[in-house]
Design a protein around this motif. Structure first.
Motif, PDB file in Angstrom:
ATOM      1  N   ASN A   1       5.058   8.101   3.186  1.00 58.62           N
ATOM      2  CA  ASN A   1       4.867   6.647   3.215  1.00 58.62           C
ATOM      3  C   ASN A   1       5.774   5.944   4.210  1.00 58.62           C
ATOM      4  OD1 ASN A   1       7.405   5.947   2.004  1.00 58.62           O
ATOM      5  ND2 ASN A   1       6.545   6.122  -0.055  1.00 58.62           N
ATOM      6  N   GLY A   2       6.635   6.714   4.871  1.00 61.47           N
ATOM      7  CA  GLY A   2       7.444   6.159   5.955  1.00 61.47           C
ATOM      8  C   GLY A   2       8.760   5.554   5.536  1.00 61.47           C
ATOM      9  N   SER A   3       9.107   5.624   4.255  1.00 59.12           N
ATOM     10  CA  SER A   3      10.370   5.048   3.806  1.00 59.12           C
ATOM     11  C   SER A   3      11.548   5.985   4.036  1.00 59.12           C
ATOM     12  CB  SER A   3      10.283   4.671   2.326  1.00 59.12           C
ATOM     13  OG  SER A   3      10.066   5.811   1.513  1.00 59.12           O
TER      14      SER A   3
ATOM     15  N   SER B   1       0.827  -1.202   0.000  1.00 57.27           N
ATOM     16  CA  SER B   1       0.000   0.000   0.000  1.00 57.27           C
ATOM     17  C   SER B   1       0.866   1.258   0.000  1.00 57.27           C
ATOM     18  CB  SER B   1      -0.942   0.017   1.210  1.00 57.27           C
ATOM     19  OG  SER B   1      -0.207   0.080   2.401  1.00 57.27           O
ATOM     20  N   GLN B   2       2.068   1.162   0.633  1.00 54.97           N
ATOM     21  CA  GLN B   2       2.949   2.318   0.664  1.00 54.97           C
ATOM     22  C   GLN B   2       3.479   2.660  -0.720  1.00 54.97           C
ATOM     23  OE1 GLN B   2       5.987   1.486   3.531  1.00 54.97           O
ATOM     24  NE2 GLN B   2       4.656   1.818   5.273  1.00 54.97           N
ATOM     25  N   GLU B   3       3.500   1.692  -1.629  1.00 56.83           N
ATOM     26  CA  GLU B   3       4.042   1.917  -2.952  1.00 56.83           C
ATOM     27  C   GLU B   3       3.026   2.543  -3.890  1.00 56.83           C
ATOM     28  OE1 GLU B   3       5.529  -1.849  -4.137  1.00 56.83           O
ATOM     29  OE2 GLU B   3       7.228  -1.805  -2.765  1.00 56.83           O
ATOM     30  N   LYS B   4       1.788   2.730  -3.433  1.00 59.53           N
ATOM     31  CA  LYS B   4       0.811   3.410  -4.261  1.00 59.53           C
ATOM     32  C   LYS B   4       1.241   4.847  -4.459  1.00 59.53           C
ATOM     33  CE  LYS B   4      -3.270   0.728  -2.848  1.00 59.53           C
ATOM     34  NZ  LYS B   4      -4.600   0.810  -2.186  1.00 59.53           N
TER      35      LYS B   4
ATOM     36  N   VAL C   1      10.839  13.353  -2.068  1.00 55.45           N
ATOM     37  CA  VAL C   1      11.068  13.452  -0.623  1.00 55.45           C
ATOM     38  C   VAL C   1       9.734  13.466   0.106  1.00 55.45           C
ATOM     39  CG1 VAL C   1      11.860  14.983   1.219  1.00 55.45           C
ATOM     40  CG2 VAL C   1      13.320  14.564  -0.766  1.00 55.45           C
ATOM     41  N   LEU C   2       8.798  14.275  -0.361  1.00 52.01           N
ATOM     42  CA  LEU C   2       7.477  14.358   0.264  1.00 52.01           C
ATOM     43  C   LEU C   2       6.801  12.996   0.291  1.00 52.01           C
ATOM     44  CD1 LEU C   2       5.086  16.062   1.388  1.00 52.01           C
ATOM     45  CD2 LEU C   2       4.377  16.418  -0.992  1.00 52.01           C
TER      46      LEU C   2
END
Length: 365
Positions: A326-328, A19-22, A320-321
């Protein structure tokens, strides 16, 4: 076997990493800032999906629509309408600086993160309201500076932290260009850049923020003890209502910084000189760094290093944003983008404006 496949599919689609990769759903608030071309002209990448634009100036929106190829169907008359229709995860503000607070007021209560162009606000009062909203609603508010993309600045800080030139004693940071009108910015950009209410000042705000931001980062969040500033108006015909040249002196316990923001440089520049006990670092631009180490009274060794652009995601503010949200990516304390840095930056800018108007040195708490 069929049941196992169903379970695996469910795990795949509901996996948090997936989901973070969306792509980040990004809304744009305003088009009057000349830097908006950075997002409108951004090459397609999978981390960002520009879903909507708030801009009431339809002539401006249509002109940029033709230039960059976005559809007028995604342009809305209000922030509320844009947010309701497009449901962005984040909003990037590209209007005047005075509007930054209103963008955060519309976004933060809905859990929408914000990135603004430098500086954070037109005043410390507005900045404090932004900070309170960000903390209350647990959202990120980042501030984008072009110098955050300069690999030379990061290498210079790394060398300084390693003790390459000994302890920092003096910094000289120069930023600016010939002036907004002389370099031919758009009429919409020029209108608010030279309006003290919408920009907070002239060159002292527009380019003074770079040095204040970098010094706060280099000093790891330590505030200067005093701020002294003087301004001039060397182009009254072009900048009748604001300053266009400033010198700001920041006094720390063991170092001093001289910031030279100006709309009167003959050549555009964003450079930094750091002088330590045993040498000096010259961040000449985004790609060239010179290191001088003392070998005697006036003799020294010199090494010139050349760098490519910063690595992904640091080479692009929107990457960066997306990575922060997404926490990466976790930003370093008091890094250039961070809210804690830019609150101190705003204290310095506010004190600079007050000092230039009063002719007095301002003490910071």
């Amino acid at each position: 076997m069929k049941s196992l496949l169903i379970i695996l599919c469910c795990l795949f689609f509901f996996n948090p990493t997936f989901s973070q990769e969306k792509p980040l759903r990004l809304g744009i608030a305003g088009l009057a800032h000349g830097h908006v071309g950075w997002i409108l002209g951004r090459e397609h990448q999978n981390d960002i999906n520009m879903v909507g634009i708030f801009e009431q100036n339809k002539e401006l929106a249509e002109r940029l629509s033709k230039q960059y190829g976005f559809s007028m169907d995604i342009v809305y008359d209000s922030m509320e309408e844009m947010i309701k229709a497009t449901k962005p995860n984040a909003v990037a503000a590209f209007g005047n600086i005075k509007e930054h607070l209103a963008v955060v007021e519309a976004s933060a209560p809905k859990g929408i993160h914000v990135m603004v162009e430098k500086p954070l606000a037109v005043s410390l009062e507005d900045a404090k309201k932004i900070e309170a909203l960000a903390k209350k609603h647990n959202v990120f508010v980042l501030t984008n500076y072009e110098t955050s993309w300069y690999e030379t600045n990061f290498k210079a800080k790394s060398l300084l932290d390693e003790g390459k030139i000994g302890g920092l004693r003096k910094a000289i940071i120069r930023d600016g260009h010939k002036g907004p009108k002389k370099i031919g910015v758009s009429k919409e950009f020029l209108e608010w850049l030279t309006d003290p209410e919408l920009n907070g000042g002239g060159a002292i705000m527009d380019f003074g923020c770079y040095g204040a931001n970098l010094m706060t980062w280099l000093m790891k969040g330590k505030k200067p003890k005093t701020v002294t500033a003087i301004t001039q108006q060397l182009q009254p015909e072009n900048n009748p209502n604001v300053d266009d040249d400033a010198t700001i002196i920041l006094n720390y316990d063991s170092a001093m910084a001289i910031l030279e923001p100006s709309w009167n440089w003959p050549i555009g520049r964003k450079d930094m000189e750091l002088y330590g006990e045993t040498g000096a670092l010259y961040s000449d631009n985004a790609n060239q760094l010179r290191i001088r180490e003392s070998t005697g009274y006036s003799s020294y060794t010199e090494e010139t290093l050349f760098f490519k652009d910063r690595p992904i995601p640091y080479d692009d503010p929107f990457s960066v944003l997306a990575a922060v949200i997404n926490g990466s990516l976790k930003l370093e304390p008091y890094g250039p983008y961070t809210l804690e840095n830019n609150m101190i930056t705003m204290e310095i800018l506010q004190a600079s404006v007050e000092s230039s108007k009063s002719g007095k040195t301002i003490m910071l708490d």
